[in-house]
Design a protein around this motif. Structure first.
Motif, short mmCIF file in Angstrom:
data_model
loop_
_atom_site.label_atom_id
_atom_site.label_comp_id
_atom_site.label_asym_id
_atom_site.label_seq_id
_atom_site.Cartn_x
_atom_site.Cartn_y
_atom_site.Cartn_z
N ALA A 1 0.84 -1.21 0.00
CA ALA A 1 0.00 0.00 0.00
C ALA A 1 0.86 1.25 0.00
CB ALA A 1 -0.92 -0.01 1.21
N GLU A 2 1.99 1.16 0.70
CA GLU A 2 2.84 2.36 0.79
C GLU A 2 3.36 2.79 -0.57
OE1 GLU A 2 6.98 3.45 2.94
OE2 GLU A 2 5.55 2.28 4.12
N GLU A 3 3.78 1.79 -1.38
CA GLU A 3 4.27 2.12 -2.72
C GLU A 3 3.15 2.77 -3.54
OE1 GLU A 3 4.97 0.04 -6.94
OE2 GLU A 3 5.67 -1.15 -5.24
N ARG A 4 1.96 2.19 -3.42
CA ARG A 4 0.81 2.72 -4.14
C ARG A 4 0.58 4.18 -3.75
NH1 ARG A 4 -3.47 1.19 -7.03
NH2 ARG A 4 -5.40 2.12 -6.31
N ASP A 5 0.70 4.46 -2.48
CA ASP A 5 0.46 5.83 -2.01
C ASP A 5 1.43 6.83 -2.60
OD1 ASP A 5 -0.53 4.88 1.34
OD2 ASP A 5 -1.65 5.03 -0.53
N MET A 6 2.69 6.45 -2.78
CA MET A 6 3.62 7.45 -3.30
C MET A 6 3.26 7.89 -4.72
SD MET A 6 7.23 5.36 -3.65
CE MET A 6 8.10 6.68 -4.45
N PHE A 7 2.52 7.04 -5.44
CA PHE A 7 2.10 7.41 -6.79
C PHE A 7 0.71 8.01 -6.83
CE2 PHE A 7 5.10 3.81 -7.36
CZ PHE A 7 6.13 4.56 -7.92
N LEU A 8 -0.01 7.92 -5.73
CA LEU A 8 -1.40 8.41 -5.73
C LEU A 8 -1.59 9.51 -4.68
CD1 LEU A 8 -3.30 5.04 -6.17
CD2 LEU A 8 -2.89 6.81 -7.88
N ARG A 9 -0.59 10.38 -4.56
CA ARG A 9 -0.72 11.44 -3.56
C ARG A 9 -1.67 12.55 -3.99
NH1 ARG A 9 5.28 11.11 -1.92
NH2 ARG A 9 5.15 10.13 0.12
N ALA A 10 -1.89 12.67 -5.30
CA ALA A 10 -2.80 13.70 -5.79
C ALA A 10 -4.22 13.12 -5.80
CB ALA A 10 -2.40 14.16 -7.18
#
Length: 308
Positions: free
Chosen positions: A1-10
């Motif tokens: 999930a953390e990796e996903r978050d770095m790409f979906l911060r917007a």
């Protein structure tokens, strides 16, 4: 999930990496890094002269983007963020290499220092030359919102989907939504220290009145946007798309066009732009990846950050 978050911060038209309450006041000079057009797959396609289907290899782009990430990671002090101004990959929506290119780019980018948020801007290869609600939705699932605003250090940043200004014939309602949103943002912009815009396609390359072609926005659209930006006190627009460095002024609005991390279409080198924001002005310099890797940011620029 953390990796996903770095790409979906917007998400929700803002950037979760920065909280407006913490960031809306000016404190001190800072800097960020702008890159554009890693465009995994274009170098091979360009070399063989088949830009429509020739992007089946991107080893070279992987190497260059790794070099960019390593160069950014060793900078001290750290940049506030790293913004990629579009054409993340070469494969257009619906083409066969696209998924692999996206995955390979994410694999390289996830090595960025976790204290340096990534900011993504949609380019024509990311959502199509003529975007549709489906292609934009697909981009948002992978990279976050296609347009949003955020605050850093008292400076207001706007990220725009420039494809909606290039050709919105298949999604007119999405263009209208961005227009209405932008007008509301520009009303806020009039009260800020500085306002900076990121978009993929430049308003113009050298001259605000130049003819329209593939690399800039159509004249009437361009003039309407430039006037809007100028009235709101925006001082700089940063873009990519041209794979060469270019730019100029409309009144006191600077258009900054940065060359690519990936394929070069002119005489420039693979590089990144260092952008320093002081109380008075926005100063920037395009640095080759080799120079940034070996020497970091030159002293004159770093001295600007140390001034209060």
């Amino acid at each position: 999930a953390e990796e996903r978050d770095m790409f979906l911060r917007a998400r929700g038209r803002t950037l979760s990496a920065f909280r407006e309450d913490d960031e809306c006041q000016w404190k001190a000079p800072f800097y960020f890094i702008q890159g554009a057009d890693p465009q995994f797959g274009l170098m091979k396609a360009w070399a063989i002269g088949d830009c429509s289907n020739g992007g089946d290899e991107w080893e070279e782009e992987i190497k260059l983007t790794k070099q960019a990430v390593q160069a950014i990671n060793q900078l001290n002090p750290k940049p506030k963020f790293f913004v990629l101004c579009g054409d993340l990959i070469h494969g257009m929506p619906g083409t066969q290499w696209r998924k692999d290119q996206e995955q390979d780019l994410k694999n390289v980018l996830k090595n960025i220092d976790q204290d340096i948020p990534l900011v993504f801007v949609s380019g024509n290869h990311d959502i199509g030359n003529v975007p549709t609600p489906e292609t934009i939705d697909d981009y948002c699932k992978h990279w976050g919102d296609d347009y949003f605003s955020f605050w850093v250090g008292g400076v207001f940043f706007l990220v725009l989907n420039s494809q909606l200004y290039f050709d919105s014939s298949k999604c007119p309602e999405l263009k209208q939504a961005q227009d209405e949103w932008l007008n509301a943002q520009l009303a806020v912009a009039e009260k800020c220290k500085h306002v900076i815009v990121f978009q993929h396609i430049p308003l113009f390359l050298q001259n605000p009145d130049e003819d329209h072609d593939y690399f800039n926005l159509e004249k009437s659209v361009r003039h309407e946007l430039m006037e809007k930006f100028h009235k709101a006190g925006i001082k700089a627009v940063f873009s990519g798309h041209y794979h060469r460095n270019a730019g100029g002024y409309y009144k006191d609005l600077e258009m900054v066009v940065s060359s690519a991390i990936g394929c070069q279409l002119g005489e420039d080198t693979h590089g990144l732009r260092v952008v320093i924001v002081t109380a008075e002005k926005i100063v920037h310099k395009y640095c080759s990846l080799n120079d940034l890797s070996s020497q970091g940011i030159e002293k004159e620029l770093m001295d600007l950050i140390k001034q209060n």
